[in-house]
Design an enzyme around this catalytic site. Structure first.
Site, PDB file in Angstrom:
ATOM      1  N   HIS A 194     -80.719 -12.651  27.663  1.00  0.00           N
ATOM      2  CA  HIS A 194     -80.219 -13.911  27.107  1.00  0.00           C
ATOM      3  C   HIS A 194     -78.894 -13.730  26.340  1.00  0.00           C
ATOM      4  O   HIS A 194     -77.970 -14.534  26.500  1.00  0.00           O
ATOM      5  CB  HIS A 194     -81.293 -14.515  26.197  1.00  0.00           C
TER       6      HIS A 194
ATOM      7  N   LYS B  36     -85.526 -15.934  30.721  1.00  0.00           N
ATOM      8  CA  LYS B  36     -84.655 -14.963  30.031  1.00  0.00           C
ATOM      9  C   LYS B  36     -85.427 -14.226  28.948  1.00  0.00           C
ATOM     10  O   LYS B  36     -86.319 -14.815  28.321  1.00  0.00           O
ATOM     11  CB  LYS B  36     -83.467 -15.689  29.367  1.00  0.00           C
TER      12      LYS B  36
END
Ligand SMILES: NC(=O)C1=CN([C@@H]2O[C@H](COP(=O)(O)OP(=O)(O)OC[C@H]3O[C@@H](n4cnc5c(N)ncnc54)[C@H](OP(=O)(O)O)[C@@H]3O)[C@@H](O)[C@H]2O)C=CC1
Ligand SMILES: O=C1CO[C@H](CO)[C@@H](O)[C@@H]1O
Length: 276
Positions: A112, A79
């Site tokens: 994220h 991420k």
């Protein structure tokens, strides 16, 4: 219904992703991480969830390379962290992740957190990485419905998945329903609420009926909801326990009893009000 540890969900771009993976947040000790990842892979896990911010991409990459399973047979997620969001900085962060992992592609790359207003530019960078075939699929994490709607209105590619906090204290019914309606898979982070529901009476009652643990009951509940799970453990016996979910089935009333434990209670940050 998911039949075994290596069963996959087909994401909307056709890529197959295992329903069960190993989360590696907080696996900072090198030996512990390598041991956990090797044990999981040997036991049959085929998916690993990391992130740049977990500071273990290098170890994860090495553990995968040294494992008994070929890279092509594993599914790796990482991420882009909040301070790297934006178009150019995301491309740079991706390069750093790829280098850290020592790989030439990643299976799934996620935003994220929905950092405003940068996530739209971040997404454009992910679209480019996808077009260039450096990632097999792109998705998001911690996106609420309004973030997903904003993204849909301003982009070409739809996220394949939304990785969100989800467990019996935060069942996320509306968000899961929205994702289902839009062919966005749902993946639960902290799927066992970080082990905080071990003594919960409803879960323990259902667990004793099935001869399972309360953690296995929660994980099975996720699977029967069609949710991808990435429980984290560094202990061999728990890595096995968290994947031993395929020899029983929860009834509809048990599923409802578990869903009724919802308190809309978060362990992590609120995606509409975070500051990191
Ligand atoms: N996108 C995001 O924002 C986020 C993503 N994540 C991802 O999700 C993954 C899982 O979430 P995480 O927050 O780690 O929480 P989990 O719900 O997976 O719980 C992990 C904790 O529970 C313990 N545990 C594991 N298995 C058992 C068991 N069978 N019985 C009792 N205790 C157990 C572990 O300890 P031990 O290791 O000692 O066994 C650890 O303390 C992360 O590792 C990460 O990959 C997590 C947070 C946020
Ligand atoms: O993935 C994550 C791990 O946990 C962190 C909080 O402690 C989160 O911020 C992050 O999203």
């Amino acid at each position: 219904m998911v039949k075994n540890l290596q069963d996959t969900i087909t994401l909307h771009n056709g890529i197959k992703m295992p329903y069960v993976g190993l989360g590696v947040y907080k696996m900072e000790d090198r030996q512990e991480a390598v041991h956990a990842i090797h044990h999981a892979i040997d036991y049959g896990y085929r998916s690993i969830d990391t992130a740049h911010i977990y500071q273990n991409e290098r170890v994860v990459g090495e553990a995968i390379k040294d494992s008994r399973v070929a890279r092509a047979d594993l599914f790796l997620t990482t991420k882009v962290w909040n301070y790297d969001q934006g178009y150019d900085s995301t491309l740079k962060a991706f390069e750093a992740s790829l280098k850290g992992l020592n790989m030439d592609y990643i299976d799934l790359y996620l935003i994220h957190w929905p950092v405003k207003p940068k996530y739209l530019d971040t997404w454009r960078a992910l679209e480019r990485l996808y077009d260039e075939k450096l990632v097999r699929a792109i998705g998001v994490s911690n996106f609420q419905i309004h973030h997903l709607e904003d993204l849909a209105a301003h982009s070409n590619e739809k996220p394949v998945i939304n990785q969100i906090e989800c467990h019996p204290r935060l069942t996320q019914e509306k968000l899961r329903e929205y994702c289902n309606e839009h062919s966005i898979a749902v993946e639960a982070w902290s799927p066992i609420a970080k082990g905080r529901l071990l003594e919960e009476p409803t879960l323990n009652h259902i667990a004793s009926k099935h001869g399972k643990t309360s953690v296995q009951i929660i994980l099975r509940w996720h699977l029967q909801n069609g949710t991808v799970i990435i429980p984290k453990s560094v202990r061999e016996e728990r890595i096995k326990e968290n994947a031993d979910l395929f020899d029983f089935e929860l009834s509809l009333s048990e599923m409802n009893d578990i869903s009724a434990l919802n308190l809309n209670e978060r362990i992590g940050a609120d995606p509409d009000n975070f500051d990191f």
